[in-house]
Design an enzyme around this catalytic site. Structure first.
Site, PDB file in Angstrom:
ATOM      1  N   TRP A  71       1.175  -1.350   0.156  1.00  0.00           N
ATOM      2  CA  TRP A  71       0.169  -0.315  -0.286  1.00  0.00           C
ATOM      3  C   TRP A  71       0.777   1.278   0.023  1.00  0.00           C
ATOM      4  CZ3 TRP A  71       1.897   2.012   4.712  1.00  0.00           C
ATOM      5  CH2 TRP A  71       2.164   1.149   5.574  1.00  0.00           C
ATOM      6  N   LYS A  90      -2.668  -8.754  -7.534  1.00  0.00           N
ATOM      7  CA  LYS A  90      -3.631  -8.340  -6.220  1.00  0.00           C
ATOM      8  C   LYS A  90      -2.381  -6.792  -5.424  1.00  0.00           C
ATOM      9  CE  LYS A  90      -3.812  -9.733  -2.041  1.00  0.00           C
ATOM     10  NZ  LYS A  90      -4.348  -8.425  -1.603  1.00  0.00           N
ATOM     11  N   GLU A 123      10.086  -8.581  -2.674  1.00  0.00           N
ATOM     12  CA  GLU A 123      11.333  -7.178  -2.103  1.00  0.00           C
ATOM     13  C   GLU A 123      10.849  -6.768  -0.664  1.00  0.00           C
ATOM     14  OE1 GLU A 123      11.858  -4.661  -1.204  1.00  0.00           O
ATOM     15  OE2 GLU A 123      10.416  -4.012  -2.403  1.00  0.00           O
ATOM     16  N   CYS A 164      10.496   1.316   2.030  1.00  0.00           N
ATOM     17  CA  CYS A 164      11.146   0.321   1.934  1.00  0.00           C
ATOM     18  C   CYS A 164      12.684   0.870   2.179  1.00  0.00           C
ATOM     19  CB  CYS A 164      11.589  -0.882   1.411  1.00  0.00           C
ATOM     20  SG  CYS A 164       9.670  -1.527   0.996  1.00  0.00           S
ATOM     21  N   GLU A 196      11.611  -2.404  11.300  1.00  0.00           N
ATOM     22  CA  GLU A 196      11.395  -1.493  10.293  1.00  0.00           C
ATOM     23  C   GLU A 196      10.381  -0.532  11.547  1.00  0.00           C
ATOM     24  OE1 GLU A 196      10.540  -1.335   4.900  1.00  0.00           O
ATOM     25  OE2 GLU A 196       9.914  -2.694   6.665  1.00  0.00           O
TER      26      GLU A 196
END
Length: 475
Positions: free
Chosen positions: A151, A175, A248, A282, A378
């Protein structure tokens, strides 16, 4: 006519047969803006069969034909940029100027790059490697590819997925994330004008839908951009059928700042690399590791610059970033802030902004240790943590001492040191005196718990091919 966002299967809009839907929430307000279908087994089966049928002919399309299709999709995306931005901003809350000025142009560029790459497959030269025999290499498409996107960059990650897959001659069932399906559906509708029916299919839904496409027997490759947890789950599910994987996953990028760095320039670059997209990236350089001699000066510079960063609405031209994407992410981030250890110092931010939507103030925190939760996790929010080091060896140990290995940056005027660090850092991308810049020609992907496989570049195209050796007797 239903206002529910539908799947795109075989070039047609399809709603779930059982009528299930999910709510689409505007992260700026926290209010519902629409609904999307939630696909079940029937819709996934239809998408897979459409992709499998289309593969029989699309795999035989010439590289020039694939190039023409990808160029047409790129042109269509560019022509409808305003419409795409409306959808992307409604579901992500991003500044409209960023989507129109940076993200959509990169998506168009990426599609055009893969259009060219489709015509430049590489392999060993045909030759007689064995007496009396000629060998050559065929690069072939893998087959139907199941793809799952996140997202944080819904449109861009969809483009990064479909570009190499289609260029190599594969067909796709994709998806998007449950909270941000709109721009991917619009992309599929644009693509339907350039591709044969069934080459690109989009199914909407939740984690169960994702599990159905991963476990379905038709796909021969599964690609996901998402969290490490999600990647591990996908790898576990795909392993039962020996599907190839392209992962990833999460990052936790260190930013090493040495005593000879240009502090104002480093601070400016770090802020840009850490707070872009509200830190939901990321590669976000949120884990600053500074030499002790410049630590305090850097923290002061980062704090001053962070305090000037502004959250705002998509239409606000002066907003630096928007909200977090969803309520779950907001609560996760607030939990990290609430659990800060006593030795941490919050210099600015550290709190939610307003009561509506999912905004978090730009935050700088120092005094942290390597084993602190907010350092090891993270964050995926506009939060910078700062640690201190004395030696190069300590800096490398702090940088490498996390599970993730996606990206890192080094700030120094010492060229030899920069080269040493680029070799010693265990990350798939290392920037020197910069952070976060991307080029379609260069690979993007990580090590360790950040996954494997490359996005962008010719390396990504290779990931979506299989290598066949053909040998012919000639004597």
């Amino acid at each position: 006519m239903s206002t529910t966002l539908a799947d795109v299967i075989g070039g047609e809009d399809v709603l779930a047969a059982d009528g299930r839907t999910s709510s689409l929430i505007d992260p700026v307000t926290g209010e519902q803006t629409g609904t999307a279908t939630v696909s079940g087994a029937a819709e996934v089966e239809a998408a897979m069969q459409a992709a499998a049928t289309a593969f029989a002919t699309w795999r035989k399309a010439t590289p020039a034909q694939r190039q023409d299709a990808l160029l047409a999709i790129a042109d269509g995306l560019a022509a409808r940029a305003e419409e795409v931005a409306d959808v992307e901003c409604r579901e992500t809350g991003k500044p409209r100027a960023v989507v129109l000025g940076e993200e959509i142009p990169m998506c168009v560029d990426t599609l055009r790059f893969f259009a060219g790459a489709a015509r430049h497959l590489e392999g060993k030269a045909a030759a007689e490697y064995l007496d009396g025999h000629t060998s050559w290499i065929r690069r072939e498409p893998v087959g139907v590819c199941a793809q799952i996107t996140p997202w944080n960059y819904p449109l861009m990650m969809a483009v990064w997925k479909i570009g190499p897959a289609l260029a190599a001659g594969n067909t796709v069932v994709l998806k998007p994330a449950e909270t941000t399906p709109g721009s991917t559906v619009l992309l599929a509708r644009i693509a339907a004008t350039a591709l044969p029916a069934g080459v690109l299919n989009v199914v909407l839904g939740d984690r169960d839908t994702g599990r159905l496409i991963v476990e379905h027997p038709v796909p021969r490759l599964v690609s996901i951009t998402g969290s490490t947890r999600a990647g591990i789950q996908v790898a576990r599910s795909a392993s039962t059928d020996l599907k190839r994987l392209h992962l990833e996953l999460g990052g936790n990028a260190p930013v090493l700042v040495f005593d000879d760095a240009d502090i104002p320039a480093a601070a400016e670059g770090i802020i840009a690399g850490a707070f872009l997209n509200a830190g939901q990236d990321c590669t976000a350089g949120n884990r600053v590791i500074a030499h002790s001699s410049i630590h305090d000066a850097l923290v002061a510079e980062l704090t001053a610059r962070a305090a000037k960063q502004r959250t705002g609405l998509p239409a606000d031209a002066d907003a630096d970033f928007g909200p977090l994407n969803n309520a779950d992410q907001l609560q996760r981030v607030l939990g990290l802030l609430e659990r800060l250890p006593a030795h941490a110092t919050v210099h600015t931010g550290g709190h939610r902004v307003g009561e509506a939507g999912y905004f978090v103030a730009p935050t700088v925190i120092s005094g942290l240790k390597a084993d602190d939760e907010i350092v090891r996790e993270e964050i995926f929010a506009p939060i910078l943590t700062v640690q201190s080091f004395e030696t190069e060896a300590e800096a490398v140990a702090l940088a490498n001492g996390v599970d993730q290995g996606l990206a890192a940056s080094v700030w120094t005027r010492d060229h030899a040191r920069a080269l040493r660090m680029s070799a010693d850092l265990d990350f798939g991308a290392v920037w020197l005196n910069g952070h976060g810049a991307l080029a379609s020609e260069m690979p993007h992907g990580g090590f360790k718990h950040s996954g494997y496989g490359k996005d962008l570049s010719a390396y990504s195209l290779e990931d979506y091919t299989r290598v066949k050796h053909v040998m012919s007797a000639i004597g």
